[in-house]
Design a protein around this motif. Sequence first.
Motif, short mmCIF file in Angstrom:
data_model
loop_
_atom_site.label_atom_id
_atom_site.label_comp_id
_atom_site.label_asym_id
_atom_site.label_seq_id
_atom_site.Cartn_x
_atom_site.Cartn_y
_atom_site.Cartn_z
N TYR A 149 0.83 -1.22 0.00
CA TYR A 149 0.00 0.00 0.00
C TYR A 149 0.86 1.26 0.00
N VAL A 150 1.82 1.34 0.94
CA VAL A 150 2.60 2.59 1.02
C VAL A 150 3.47 2.79 -0.22
N VAL A 206 -7.61 2.72 1.08
CA VAL A 206 -7.86 3.91 0.24
C VAL A 206 -9.36 4.22 0.26
N SER A 207 -10.20 3.22 0.37
CA SER A 207 -11.65 3.47 0.45
C SER A 207 -11.97 4.24 1.73
N GLU A 208 -11.29 3.88 2.83
CA GLU A 208 -11.49 4.62 4.09
C GLU A 208 -11.08 6.08 3.93
N ALA A 263 -9.08 11.32 0.05
CA ALA A 263 -8.63 10.81 -1.26
C ALA A 263 -9.84 10.83 -2.20
N LYS A 264 -9.51 10.76 -3.49
CA LYS A 264 -10.60 10.81 -4.49
C LYS A 264 -10.68 9.45 -5.20
N LEU A 301 -3.97 3.97 -7.57
CA LEU A 301 -3.21 3.19 -6.59
C LEU A 301 -3.38 1.69 -6.84
N LEU A 302 -4.63 1.27 -7.03
CA LEU A 302 -4.86 -0.17 -7.21
C LEU A 302 -4.27 -0.67 -8.52
#
Length: 740
Positions: free
Chosen positions: A344-345, A374-376, A383-384, A391-392
Motif C-alpha cells: 500500500y505505502v 484507500v476506500s477509508e 482521497a478521491k 493506486l490499485l
Amino acid sequence: MADYKNFTVETDADGIALVTWDMPDRSMNVFTEQVMSELDSIVDQVTADVAVKGAVITSGKETFSGGADLAMLQKMLGLFQKENSRDPDHAIRLLFDNVGRMGQLFRKLETCGKPWVSAINGTCMGGAFEMSLACHGRIAADSDAVKMALPEVKVGIFPGAGGTQRVPRLTDQQQALQMLTSGQNLTPQRAKAMGLIHEIAEPKKLVAAAKAMIKGGLKPVQPWDEKGFKLPGGPIYSAAGANLWPPAIAILRRETYGNYPAASAILKCVYEGLLVPFDTGLKIEQRYFTEILRTKEAAMMIRSLFVSLQELNKGARRPEGVPPTKFRKIGIIGAGFMGAGIAYVTAKAGIPVVLIDRDMEAAEKGKAHSDKLVSEQIKKGRAKAEDKERLLSLITPSADYADLAGSDLVIEAVFEDSEVKKATTEKAEAALKPSSVFASNTSTIPITSLAKNSARPKNFVGIHFFSPVDKMMLVEIILGKKTGEKALAVAIDYVRAIKKTPIVVNDTRGFYVNRCVLRYMSEAFKMLIEGVPAAMIENAARAAGMPVGPLALTDETAIDLAQKIMKQTIRDLGEKAVDPEQMKLIDTMVDTHGRFGRKNGKGFYDYPEKPAKKHLWPGLKDLYKQRNPDKIDYEELKQRFLTVIALEAARVMEEGIVTDPREADVGSILAFGFAPYTGGALSYIDGIGAKEFVRIAKTLRKKYGAEFKAPKLLLDMVEKGETFYQRFDPYAKEEAKKAA
Ligand code: NAD
C-alpha cells in the motif's frame, strides 16, 4: 521599486503592488533575517509611494511558506547563551528584542495605513500565517494543496509573532485555543468558517481576487484597531469565558501532563492578552516567547523534531557517490499483515508493485488491504476515486516469482522462519538481475545470517517496518556484515520515496527499536509483579510522556508474541536471559487465561463491543498482592520508564548498533513515542546531564535490579563531561570537510 533578492515587486496600472516571495536558493520560502529586512523595506516603500494604493503578497513557489527558519531561532539562542555567561540581564534583553523583531514587522505592516492582502496559494505555516493574519485581507486558493497552520507547539515553541493575539481576536477563544495548542492544519474552508481568512478563490484567479479586495475599498485597519472592537464570543470575564477557561486548563493538563511549557504558555498568552489592548497583548506574548525559547523542551524538540528529522528525511545517512535510484518496480513477497501494508505505502508513492504470495488468493487478499485503506480515505474526504483507481492499478498480485523480474528492489515479508526465508531468497534471486537489492522485513533474525542465503550478500539489507505500516513513520534499515553502500543507498532512497523516515542500524538481536520497547514493557511487567496497581502503571507511563501505556502497547502487539519472543530468547541465550517471574506472568496470561491481547479482545485490557471503551482487566488485581497506592512513589514509576529505555538506547550507542544520536532520538520518538518533550531517548540523558542521570540510574539499580546498570560509555561521558551530541557529533565529518 528597489531590487530584492527574495521578492519581486510589480505595481500595476491600478497602483496595486504585487509582492511575490520567491527565494532563489530554497525550495520553500522561509523567514530569514534577510527576508525580514527586505519585507521591512517593501512595507516602507509601499507606505511612502503615493502611487501605490495597496499591496498583495503571494508566493512564486507552489507552497506559500514554511514560516520562520528555525536555524534563525537557534542562532538567537546561541547568541543568548554566549552573552548569558557574561551579562545575564543584557542577554535576556537581547533575546527579548530579537524575538520581537518579526512581530514588530508584522505590526508595522498592519498599521502602515495602506491595505495589504495575503494571497495564500499553497501551504502557509507558522510565521507566514502570522504575517497573513496581520494583512487586512486574506484570501486562499481553493485547492487541496492549501493548508494553513500555526504548528510551532509541535516543536516546543508557540506562535510568537502575534499569532496568539490575532487568532483569538478573529475567532472564538475555544476554537483559537484548540488550533494554537494542537498546531492542526486548516483547509481554506475551515479557516474561512473560523473567520481567519476572508475569501476562497479559484487558484488561477487568486491574485486578481486579492487585488479586487483592495480595489473594492478594503480598509487598512484591523478590527482590533477600530474603536469599540469586541472579541468574538465575548470577553474573558463573561459567562462564556467562565464556561471555557476552567475546563480548558483541565483539558491541557489531561493532554500534556504539564510536560509541554509551550502549550501552557499559549493559554497564558491568550488569557492575559485578551484582557489588555492589542499592543500590550503583543508584549505579553513576546515575554512568554522569550521564556519558552530558553526552555530545555524547546531546544530538544527543535533539534530532534525539526532539524534532525529534516536531515534524516533528506537522506543524511545516505552514502555519497551512489547515483539516486529511480524505482520502476518493486517486488514484495508475502502478502500478509506486513507485506500488504508495504504494498500500500509503495503504490501510494506511485511506484508499481508486484505482490507475491503462495497462491493467487493470498496475493489478492493482500491487495484488498490497499482497497480497504484507500476506500477509508475516500470516506474521510482525504482521497478521491481517481486516487483509488491509480493506486490499485499499480499493484499486481501474483503467485509466480518470475514476475519479480525487472524489480529494482524486493522486500520479503514472509513467515518469520529461517527456512521459509531461505527458500524465498533463492527463488527470488533466480528471477532477478544481480544488481537488484533484496531486503528482509524480519523483526528478529539477524540480517547477516539471512544474507548467507543470498548469492550476493552485498545487495542484501534489512528494511524493518513497524505496524501498522501505513501509520508508522519510522523504518529501520539494518546493515548486515556484508551489506554494501549501494544496497544502503537504495534502501534509503526507497524509504524516502514512500515519505517515511529512515534510520540506519547495525545488525543485532532486536535491532534498535524493539530492544528499547521490550525494556519498556518488561519494566511494566516488573511493576505488576511488585503489586503496583495496573492503572497506576499505565498512568505513570503516560504522565512521563509516553503516548501509550506499556500494558496497552503489549496488548496491541499481542501478549502471545511477547511470549514467543521470551521463549526464543531463552532458547538462544539461556534461561538467565529472561526473568522467570516475568515469564510466569506472561505464561499465566496466555496459557491459563487465554489472554492474547487486543486481537482476541482479551489482554491486560478487556475490549467490550463499541461504543463501550476498553478498560483494564479486573482479574489483574488477583494475580499479585496489591500494594497500597499511597505508599508508592509515583514520580519514581515515571522515572523508571524513561530511565530504563534511555539506558538501553545508551547501550545501543555503546555497542555501535546506532552510530548517530539523531537516529537514536528521532527513532525513539517516531517508533514508540518516547516522551517527545525530551527530544528522544538520548536527548533525555543529555538534558538531565550524564552525571545526574548516572546517579539516578545507580539509585534505581540498587532498588530494582540490573536493568538499571549504567553502561561504561555513560561513566566515561561523566568523567569527560560530555553529551551524546558531543561524543558522537553527527556533524563532525561535514565540519572536517569544510575545514579542509
Ligand atoms: P503474516 O503471517 O501475516 O504474513 C506472511 C505472509 O507470507 C502470508 O501471507 C504467507 O502466505 C506468505 N508466505 C509464506 N511463505 C511464503 C512463500 N514461500 N512465498 C510467498 N509468500 C509466502 O506475517 P507478518 O506479520 O506480515 O510478518 C511478515 C514478516 O514481517 C515476518 O518476518 C515478521 O517478523 C516481520 N514483521 C512483522 C511485524 C508485525 O508487527 N507483525 C513487524 C515488523 C516485521
